[in-house]
Design an enzyme around this catalytic site. Sequence first.
Site, PDB file in Angstrom:
ATOM      1  N   SER A  67       0.746  -1.184   0.159  1.00 17.01           N
ATOM      2  CA  SER A  67      -0.066  -0.104  -0.086  1.00 17.01           C
ATOM      3  C   SER A  67       0.813   1.220  -0.028  1.00 17.01           C
ATOM      4  O   SER A  67       1.957   1.205   0.467  1.00 17.01           O
ATOM      5  CB  SER A  67      -1.028   0.054   1.297  1.00 17.01           C
TER       6      SER A  67
HETATM    7  N1  SAH Z   1      -1.419  -4.269   3.652  1.00 12.39           N
HETATM    8  C1  SAH Z   1      -0.588  -4.655   2.563  1.00 12.39           C
HETATM    9  C2  SAH Z   1      -1.370  -4.737   1.316  1.00 12.39           C
HETATM   10  C3  SAH Z   1      -1.442  -5.900   0.633  1.00 12.39           C
HETATM   11  S1  SAH Z   1      -2.810  -6.062  -0.855  1.00 12.39           S
HETATM   12  C4  SAH Z   1       0.610  -4.243   2.205  1.00 12.39           C
HETATM   13  O1  SAH Z   1       1.031  -3.164   3.147  1.00 12.39           O
HETATM   14  O2  SAH Z   1       1.728  -4.815   1.919  1.00 12.39           O
HETATM   15  C5  SAH Z   1      -3.997  -6.845  -0.259  1.00 12.39           C
HETATM   16  C6  SAH Z   1      -3.786  -8.119   0.227  1.00 12.39           C
HETATM   17  O3  SAH Z   1      -4.995  -8.769   0.614  1.00 12.39           O
HETATM   18  C7  SAH Z   1      -3.175  -9.155  -0.868  1.00 12.39           C
HETATM   19  O4  SAH Z   1      -1.914  -9.754  -0.127  1.00 12.39           O
HETATM   20  C8  SAH Z   1      -4.046 -10.189  -0.941  1.00 12.39           C
HETATM   21  O5  SAH Z   1      -3.611 -11.407  -1.384  1.00 12.39           O
HETATM   22  C9  SAH Z   1      -4.809 -10.318   0.164  1.00 12.39           C
HETATM   23  N2  SAH Z   1      -6.125 -10.869   0.347  1.00 12.39           N
HETATM   24  C10 SAH Z   1      -7.346 -10.687  -0.767  1.00 12.39           C
HETATM   25  N3  SAH Z   1      -8.300 -11.343  -0.351  1.00 12.39           N
HETATM   26  C11 SAH Z   1      -7.826 -12.080   0.811  1.00 12.39           C
HETATM   27  C12 SAH Z   1      -8.633 -12.996   1.618  1.00 12.39           C
HETATM   28  N4  SAH Z   1     -10.087 -13.424   1.259  1.00 12.39           N
HETATM   29  N5  SAH Z   1      -8.102 -13.452   2.810  1.00 12.39           N
HETATM   30  C13 SAH Z   1      -6.641 -12.793   3.065  1.00 12.39           C
HETATM   31  N6  SAH Z   1      -6.058 -12.116   2.254  1.00 12.39           N
HETATM   32  C14 SAH Z   1      -6.533 -11.551   1.359  1.00 12.39           C
END
Ligand code: SAH
Length: 219
Positions: A67
């Site tokens: 993010s």
């Molecule tokens: N906070 C993270 C943002 C990652 S992007 C950072 O700063 O790096 C969003 C993340 O949500 C991805 O890694 C994706 O795989 C995860 N995600 C999407 N759907 C999900 C679900 N149903 N359960 C768990 N994680 C999920």
Amino acid sequence: MAQARKPETPEARLQALMKALRAQGVTDPAVLAAIEKTPRDLFTPDLFKERSWEDSALPIACGQTISQPFIVGLMTQALTLEPRCRVLEIGTGSGYQTAILSRVSRLVYTIERYRTLMKEAEARFATLGLTNVITKFGDGWEGWPKQAPFDRILVTAAAQDEPETLLAQLKPQGVLVAPVGKGPVQSLRRYAGDGKGGFTVEVLCDVRFVPILDGVARE
Ligand code: SAH
């Protein structure tokens, strides 16, 4: 006219980022301190290390993103965390947001549907000596019933619908922050429990998150 030069050292780049965050309204001192002492370049892939101190989202493995620092600051601030809070995070990704949460709360439970990302994030938490993070490989849309209720819940992928299951795992006066919407642009919502089983909902701003996907991934 002379162009503004890009700051040279990592420290100067970090300070430029901190200034930009403050200018955009991230003012909570605890949140700013957490961001300042978390090395974002530990969480970005080699290809993008140089861009770690830019205020932008960057690609990570498995087609996901780390993010944007401003959004991390805004969401963390919107949670109105207290040092005693137990927090649930959906979407560990790189673990950057998790690391920030861990510095301003007592315990962070975080769920990721890609095992690869989960393992990499766990290694980073160990490197940073963050001992108050508990990880889980699974479908975060189901929450973590065994550990509920939580004081705060943060969703870092876009919810297609109202996060009802997650709201049910929140304490009566808890706070949940999530991007909600079906398209490429979602609204960042803050749900605050009224203590009587209801919620007040506030829309904070427009955001662009990768969607929450069903089930777990094979990678
Ligand atoms: N906070 C993270 C943002 C990652 S992007 C950072 O700063 O790096 C969003 C993340 O949500 C991805 O890694 C994706 O795989 C995860 N995600 C999407 N759907 C999900 C679900 N149903 N359960 C768990 N994680 C999920």
